[in-house]
Design a protein around this motif. Structure first.
Motif, mmCIF file in Angstrom:
data_model
loop_
_atom_site.group_PDB
_atom_site.id
_atom_site.type_symbol
_atom_site.label_atom_id
_atom_site.label_comp_id
_atom_site.label_asym_id
_atom_site.label_seq_id
_atom_site.Cartn_x
_atom_site.Cartn_y
_atom_site.Cartn_z
ATOM 1 N N GLU A 71 0.857 -1.148 -0.052
ATOM 2 C CA GLU A 71 0.101 -0.152 -0.061
ATOM 3 C C GLU A 71 0.714 1.259 0.087
ATOM 4 O O GLU A 71 0.696 2.158 -0.749
ATOM 5 N N VAL A 72 2.078 1.152 0.737
ATOM 6 C CA VAL A 72 2.821 2.380 0.970
ATOM 7 C C VAL A 72 3.519 2.653 -0.349
ATOM 8 O O VAL A 72 3.477 3.859 -1.072
ATOM 9 N N VAL A 73 4.012 1.575 -1.130
ATOM 10 C CA VAL A 73 4.638 1.789 -2.488
ATOM 11 C C VAL A 73 3.578 2.121 -3.555
ATOM 12 O O VAL A 73 4.011 3.144 -4.304
ATOM 13 N N ALA A 74 2.411 1.242 -3.674
ATOM 14 C CA ALA A 74 1.561 1.789 -4.597
ATOM 15 C C ALA A 74 0.731 2.895 -4.426
ATOM 16 O O ALA A 74 0.692 3.863 -5.637
ATOM 17 N N ARG A 75 0.227 3.206 -3.463
ATOM 18 C CA ARG A 75 -0.546 4.596 -3.221
ATOM 19 C C ARG A 75 0.280 5.613 -2.423
ATOM 20 O O ARG A 75 0.190 6.865 -3.125
ATOM 21 N N TRP A 77 3.539 6.562 -2.189
ATOM 22 C CA TRP A 77 4.479 6.904 -2.770
ATOM 23 C C TRP A 77 4.080 7.084 -4.283
ATOM 24 O O TRP A 77 4.492 7.978 -4.984
ATOM 25 N N GLY A 78 3.480 5.792 -4.747
ATOM 26 C CA GLY A 78 3.186 5.949 -6.332
ATOM 27 C C GLY A 78 2.158 6.911 -6.791
ATOM 28 O O GLY A 78 2.263 7.429 -7.809
ATOM 29 N N GLU A 79 1.090 7.355 -5.754
ATOM 30 C CA GLU A 79 0.151 7.937 -6.269
ATOM 31 C C GLU A 79 0.193 9.297 -5.749
ATOM 32 O O GLU A 79 0.229 10.548 -6.152
ATOM 33 N N LEU A 80 0.368 9.519 -4.249
ATOM 34 C CA LEU A 80 0.158 10.742 -3.363
ATOM 35 C C LEU A 80 1.635 11.426 -3.539
ATOM 36 O O LEU A 80 1.800 12.580 -3.432
ATOM 37 N N ARG A 81 2.771 10.431 -3.642
ATOM 38 C CA ARG A 81 3.996 11.076 -3.758
ATOM 39 C C ARG A 81 4.475 11.973 -2.534
ATOM 40 O O ARG A 81 4.323 11.766 -1.490
ATOM 41 N N ILE A 82 4.772 13.108 -3.017
ATOM 42 C CA ILE A 82 5.137 14.133 -1.928
ATOM 43 C C ILE A 82 4.119 14.621 -0.887
ATOM 44 O O ILE A 82 4.509 14.914 0.189
ATOM 45 N N ARG A 83 2.743 14.400 -1.237
ATOM 46 C CA ARG A 83 1.784 14.701 -0.465
ATOM 47 C C ARG A 83 1.601 13.980 0.783
ATOM 48 O O ARG A 83 1.115 14.052 1.796
ATOM 49 N N SER A 84 2.345 12.855 0.750
ATOM 50 C CA SER A 84 2.312 11.653 1.828
ATOM 51 C C SER A 84 3.077 12.185 2.932
ATOM 52 O O SER A 84 2.871 11.767 3.929
ATOM 53 N N TRP A 85 4.012 13.209 2.829
ATOM 54 C CA TRP A 85 4.446 13.576 4.116
ATOM 55 C C TRP A 85 3.660 14.084 5.006
ATOM 56 O O TRP A 85 3.633 13.991 6.319
ATOM 57 N N GLY A 89 0.909 11.024 6.862
ATOM 58 C CA GLY A 89 1.618 11.116 8.073
ATOM 59 C C GLY A 89 3.282 10.621 8.155
ATOM 60 O O GLY A 89 3.449 10.075 9.282
ATOM 61 N N TRP A 90 3.717 10.647 7.223
ATOM 62 C CA TRP A 90 5.120 10.339 7.032
ATOM 63 C C TRP A 90 6.072 11.177 8.008
ATOM 64 O O TRP A 90 6.852 10.563 8.666
ATOM 65 N N PRO A 298 13.766 10.672 7.103
ATOM 66 C CA PRO A 298 13.689 9.161 7.917
ATOM 67 C C PRO A 298 13.442 8.298 6.634
ATOM 68 O O PRO A 298 13.041 8.440 5.654
ATOM 69 N N ASP A 299 13.838 6.942 7.122
ATOM 70 C CA ASP A 299 13.743 5.985 6.223
ATOM 71 C C ASP A 299 12.223 5.404 6.324
ATOM 72 O O ASP A 299 11.902 4.539 6.959
ATOM 73 N N ILE A 300 11.578 5.989 5.175
ATOM 74 C CA ILE A 300 9.957 5.927 5.432
ATOM 75 C C ILE A 300 9.630 4.380 5.122
ATOM 76 O O ILE A 300 8.691 3.808 5.749
ATOM 77 N N LEU A 301 10.203 3.653 4.071
ATOM 78 C CA LEU A 301 9.653 2.386 3.855
ATOM 79 C C LEU A 301 10.046 1.175 4.948
ATOM 80 O O LEU A 301 8.950 0.714 5.682
#
Length: 429
Positions: A71-75, A77-85, A89-90, A298-301
């Motif tokens: 989920e993290v990789v596909a959505r 990172w893959g879709e939201l990209r920078i917005r995920s910070w 909640g990154w 941080p190492d998010i993955l």
């Protein structure tokens, strides 16, 4: 810390001679498993018929992790990209996950930050501790039996701060600490022998002399109660890939006692620990609270894999884990006594519950070859030079039946050693 690789051609325990149903200890193990209040937690992990007793090196994979990472990789990172910070909640993950670990080590929220390796966090803790120590301090005490990296880091920190390093056996720290001691860096559980050191007593002795207590929790967090807040520990570090099952190379964590956080001066002031990280100010101003323990991005993955792994702890108390840990290690030692040929193996792990972690270490002649054969037969522990077999017991997923099978296979392997081989003094008892 290195792990022993599994041989893909292993002979599984089910293929061992002397069927388990015919062994008295195996019958007892089934009874113990049936009464185990943590037995259902095993289903939260991805396991097979290997007897896996190396969770003190690398924990098993929690079932929740693969889907969460996908989920993290596909959505995220893959879709939201920078917005995920912000949206995913990154940015807050290091403190949020620290608060998930906190109850497992006896800490209140806001006292643990997750990120960086264990070695980097040891460096932060030791140098930060020296900077908080009183004037006139000239030495750092280091657990003489410590995992080597802790000693390397301590000596480097001492060179940088102008102090000397003095190795001391943990049991002697209370007698050896002086007014010249800045701090002591001590392992809560000895990585080689599984001996549990006296965290409350050593911490109190250090404080009586005006020194700080820095604890390495790598082999205790997730295996037994630690009580960081209750015992007034100043700083602590730990990894998350052993009993916390965060995955290979998962980030470590740093604990700073609440009353010291305002004084904690990190030797690695990165932009993530700045009071205003996005101001990009060339002058450094530390953030308030535990955030000042951060360094860089941080190492998010790995962080989010660890967060999913911690779901395996839902509804589990560390006290229940400790109860099962002691029962498992007691039972394994009993089975080794029953199955191992006399004189071929000797426990270097204390029998006293107050001095035992969650592993059993056995001295044996040709221990490296013994462990290789155990792994070939589907019993995975690890080997430490020159003659130590280590077996780690993770109560969330290790069963009593596995403890019995491991001891039985060990007995078979030891019986196959040539008679002329030198023997370890004594027995497991």
């Amino acid at each position: 810390m290195s792990e022993s690789p599994e041989d893909p051609g292993s002979v599984r325990p089910a293929q061992a001679s002397a069927a388990a149903e015919d062994r008295e200890h195996a019958l007892h193990a089934r009874e113990l498993d049936a009464a185990d209040p943590l037995a259902a937690i095993r289903d939260r992990f991805t396991l097979d018929d290997t007897v896996y007793l190396d969770g003190n090196s690398l924990g098993a994979l929690p079932r929740a992790v693969p889907d969460r990472l996908a989920e993290v990789v596909a959505r995220e990172w893959g879709e939201l990209r920078i917005r995920s910070w912000s949206e995913s909640g990154w940015w807050a993950a290091p403190e949020r996950i620290g608060d998930r670990i906190a109850p497992l080590v006896g800490a209140a929220p806001g006292r643990i930050v997750v990120g960086d390796s264990t070695s980097v966090n040891v460096f932060k803790a030791v140098v930060g501790g020296v900077r908080m120590a009183g004037k006139g301090c000239t030495e750092i005490l280091v657990d003489a039996t410590t995992f080597p990296t802790d000693g390397y880091i301590a000596r480097s920190a001492a060179r940088m701060t102008g102090l000397a390093v003095r190795p001391v056996e943990p049991a002697r720290i209370a007698d050896e600490v002086t007014e010249r001691t800045a701090l002591a860096l001590v392992n809560h559980v000895d990585y080689r022998t599984g001996r549990l050191n006296d965290l409350p007593g050593i911490t109190a002795a250090l404080h009586s002399a005006g020194a700080l207590a820095v604890w390495d929790l790598c082999h205790s967090a997730g295996a037994l109660p630690v009580g960081l807040d209750a015992h007034g520990v100043d700083l602590a570090v730990g990894c998350t890939y052993k009993y916390l099952n965060g995955g290979p190379g998962s980030p470590a964590y740093l604990y700073v006692r609440e009353s010291l956080q305002e004084r904690f001066d990190s030797p690695l002031p990165g932009w993530n620990s700045h009071a205003e990280p996005f101001a990009m100010d060339p002058g450094y101003a530390p953030a308030e609270g535990i955030v000042r323990g951060r360094v860089g991005t941080p190492d998010i993955l790995s962080l989010l894999a660890l967060e999913a792994a911690l779901d395996a702890w839902d509804g589990v108390s560390i006290e229940a884990v400790r109860t099962k840990s002691l029962a498992l290690t007691d039972y394994f030692l009993d089975c080794v006594n029953a199955y191992a040929p006399p004189g071929r193996v000797r426990s270097v792990t204390p029998y006293d519950h107050s001095r035992r972690g969650s592993q059993v270490s056995l001295e044996s002649a040709r221990a490296g070859e013994v462990m290789t054969e155990l792994i070939r037969r589907g019993v995975v522990g690890d080997f430490r030079e020159p003659d130590v077999l280590r077996f780690g017991f993770t109560p969330l997923y290790t069963s009593f039946a596995e403890a019995e099978r491991a001891a039985w296979v060990l007995g078979e392997v030891l019986r196959a050693l040539p008679e002329e081989e030198p023997e370890a003094a004594g027995t497991a008892g």
